[in-house]
Design a protein around this motif. Structure first.
Motif, PDB file in Angstrom:
ATOM      1  N   VAL A 181       0.858  -1.201  -0.102  1.00  0.00           N
ATOM      2  CA  VAL A 181       0.005   0.126  -0.037  1.00  0.00           C
ATOM      3  C   VAL A 181       0.755   1.218  -0.033  1.00  0.00           C
ATOM      4  O   VAL A 181       1.856   1.213   0.973  1.00  0.00           O
ATOM      5  CB  VAL A 181      -0.927  -0.046   1.145  1.00  0.00           C
ATOM      6  CG1 VAL A 181      -1.755   1.339   1.355  1.00  0.00           C
ATOM      7  CG2 VAL A 181      -1.880  -1.008   1.267  1.00  0.00           C
ATOM      8  N   SER A 182       0.638   2.094  -1.011  1.00  0.00           N
ATOM      9  CA  SER A 182       1.197   3.512  -0.783  1.00  0.00           C
ATOM     10  C   SER A 182      -0.007   4.640  -0.768  1.00  0.00           C
ATOM     11  O   SER A 182      -1.192   4.260  -1.143  1.00  0.00           O
ATOM     12  CB  SER A 182       2.082   3.703  -2.318  1.00  0.00           C
ATOM     13  OG  SER A 182       1.354   3.714  -3.490  1.00  0.00           O
ATOM     14  N   PRO A 183       0.411   5.614  -0.094  1.00  0.00           N
ATOM     15  CA  PRO A 183      -0.793   6.358   0.271  1.00  0.00           C
ATOM     16  C   PRO A 183      -1.200   7.437  -0.603  1.00  0.00           C
ATOM     17  O   PRO A 183      -0.947   8.741  -0.370  1.00  0.00           O
ATOM     18  CB  PRO A 183      -0.214   7.291   1.716  1.00  0.00           C
ATOM     19  CG  PRO A 183       1.398   7.196   1.315  1.00  0.00           C
ATOM     20  CD  PRO A 183       1.737   5.973   0.627  1.00  0.00           C
ATOM     21  N   HIS A 184      -1.648   7.119  -1.556  1.00  0.00           N
ATOM     22  CA  HIS A 184      -1.978   8.338  -2.616  1.00  0.00           C
ATOM     23  C   HIS A 184      -0.992   9.167  -3.056  1.00  0.00           C
ATOM     24  O   HIS A 184      -1.192  10.056  -3.087  1.00  0.00           O
ATOM     25  CB  HIS A 184      -3.475   8.664  -2.244  1.00  0.00           C
ATOM     26  CG  HIS A 184      -4.131   9.203  -3.486  1.00  0.00           C
ATOM     27  ND1 HIS A 184      -5.524   9.276  -3.466  1.00  0.00           N
ATOM     28  CD2 HIS A 184      -3.797   9.600  -4.781  1.00  0.00           C
ATOM     29  CE1 HIS A 184      -5.977   9.668  -4.837  1.00  0.00           C
ATOM     30  NE2 HIS A 184      -5.122   9.859  -5.573  1.00  0.00           N
ATOM     31  N   VAL A 185      -0.023   8.500  -3.552  1.00  0.00           N
ATOM     32  CA  VAL A 185       1.185   9.439  -3.781  1.00  0.00           C
ATOM     33  C   VAL A 185       1.599   9.301  -5.290  1.00  0.00           C
ATOM     34  O   VAL A 185       2.574   9.709  -5.793  1.00  0.00           O
ATOM     35  CB  VAL A 185       2.442   9.162  -2.986  1.00  0.00           C
ATOM     36  CG1 VAL A 185       2.300   9.348  -1.470  1.00  0.00           C
ATOM     37  CG2 VAL A 185       2.836   7.584  -3.203  1.00  0.00           C
ATOM     38  N   GLY A 186       0.563   9.015  -6.283  1.00  0.00           N
ATOM     39  CA  GLY A 186       0.945   8.782  -7.560  1.00  0.00           C
ATOM     40  C   GLY A 186       1.329  10.191  -8.333  1.00  0.00           C
ATOM     41  O   GLY A 186       2.074  10.349  -9.183  1.00  0.00           O
ATOM     42  N   GLY A 187       0.738  11.236  -7.905  1.00  0.00           N
ATOM     43  CA  GLY A 187       0.935  12.510  -8.637  1.00  0.00           C
ATOM     44  C   GLY A 187       1.613  13.523  -7.826  1.00  0.00           C
ATOM     45  O   GLY A 187       2.551  14.469  -8.526  1.00  0.00           O
TER      46      GLY A 187
END
Length: 318
Positions: free
Chosen positions: A273-279
């Protein structure tokens, strides 16, 4: 007559090339508005702020003509469009997040396949953890949601010697890299994929798209990667497959989000899990500034805007 206002979530004095003809007001979600919202004609939505923050001005923007997000998705803003008069254009940030999101997607795929989370935990224990791991080379990859981000992901997959990339979008089309299959062909493509990457927008067609039936069609041992939105995936159905050990997953987005402490996704086997860091990376700011300069220049000079998702009061709008 005074010029109309444009609200920007970046300090305007730090953006080179903003066109003349507008008063630029800095607002990044503060409690106080920077000026009378009724004078705002171009509202740039603060980035990575809660929905209740970015929606707050909308009911007061009686003169607004453009709502511009700095995110690829517009789902967090769309509920507030009912407050706006007809003819307001909603634009997304196509061109801003492709590089960063594609980078993270490859990071998640490679880290999951090669067991990087296990290595990090072993390092914490001071343990040398060897073993044989899957490679990305020779794998079949399926990209579900082949827009600009999906294409950027494929660009970065090619050097890794994957066996095949299959592409799925709402409707069939051709690209320089090959055909894009319609969503109706998805059930036949899922069993062939070793890695399934989901990069769709969130809308009525994709909500819950990755459900129990979708997951059941994936081959044993396949990896699901979600860089779209959390509700595209049925969390309960995914947990059932993960806890059974049949599938693995890498998730930059979850449902619920943020993922609360104690949620079973944190400890499910085979999950990264990564904490919504795509952008949000160093690549964001220069690309966001270029987008704003271009869009505002088009607006001031009455030229067609880019990335118009919908117009309020029309068949595709609110």
């Amino acid at each position: 007559m005074n010029a109309a206002d444009a609200w920007l979530p970046l300090p305007p004095e730090e953006i080179e090339g903003l066109p003349e003809g507008l008063n630029y007001r800095f607002w990044n979600g503060a409690a106080d508005f920077p000026a009378d919202p009724a004078d705002c004609v171009f509202y740039v939505v603060p980035y990575m702020k809660p929905a209740e923050v970015v929606l707050r001005p909308l009911s007061h923007l009686s003169s607004v003509q453009v709502v511009q997000t700095l995110s690829a998705g517009t789902d967090s803003v769309e509920p507030g469009l009912r407050h706006l008069r007809p003819g307001v254009r909603l634009c997304n940030a196509r061109g801003v997040h492709e590089a960063s999101t594609a980078e993270l997607t490859l990071t998640l795929v490679l880290a999951s396949l090669r067991g990087v989370p296990d290595f990090v935990r072993a390092q914490d224990r001071g343990e040398w953890l060897g073993g044989f791991r899957p490679a990305l080379a020779d794998k079949n990859v399926l990209i579900v949601g082949y827009g600009s981000i999906g294409a950027a992901i494929e660009d970065r997959l090619v050097p890794f010697e994957v066996a095949r990339v299959a592409r799925v979008a709402r409707s069939w089309r051709t690209t320089a890299r090959g055909p894009v299959h319609p969503i109706t062909e998805l059930p036949a493509l899922l069993p062939e994929a070793d890695v399934v990457i989901v990069s769709t927008p969130l809308n009525e067609h994709t909500l819950g798209l990755v459900d129990a039936e979708f997951l059941a069609r994936m081959k044993d041992g396949a990896l699901l990667v979600n860089v779209a939105r959390g509700p595209v995936v049925d969390t309960k159905a995914l947990l059932a497959e993960l806890e059974g050990g049949r599938l693995t997953a890498a998730l930059d987005v979850t449902d619920p989000e943020p993922l609360p402490q104690g949620h079973p996704l944190w400890t499910a086997p085979g999950v990264l899990v990564s904490p919504h860091v795509g952008g949000p990376t160093s690549a964001f700011r220069p690309r966001a500034e270029r987008l704003l300069v271009d869009q505002l220049g088009r607006f001031v000079n009455r030229r067609p805007l880019r990335n118009v998702i919908l117009t309020t009061g029309t068949a595709n709008g609110s």
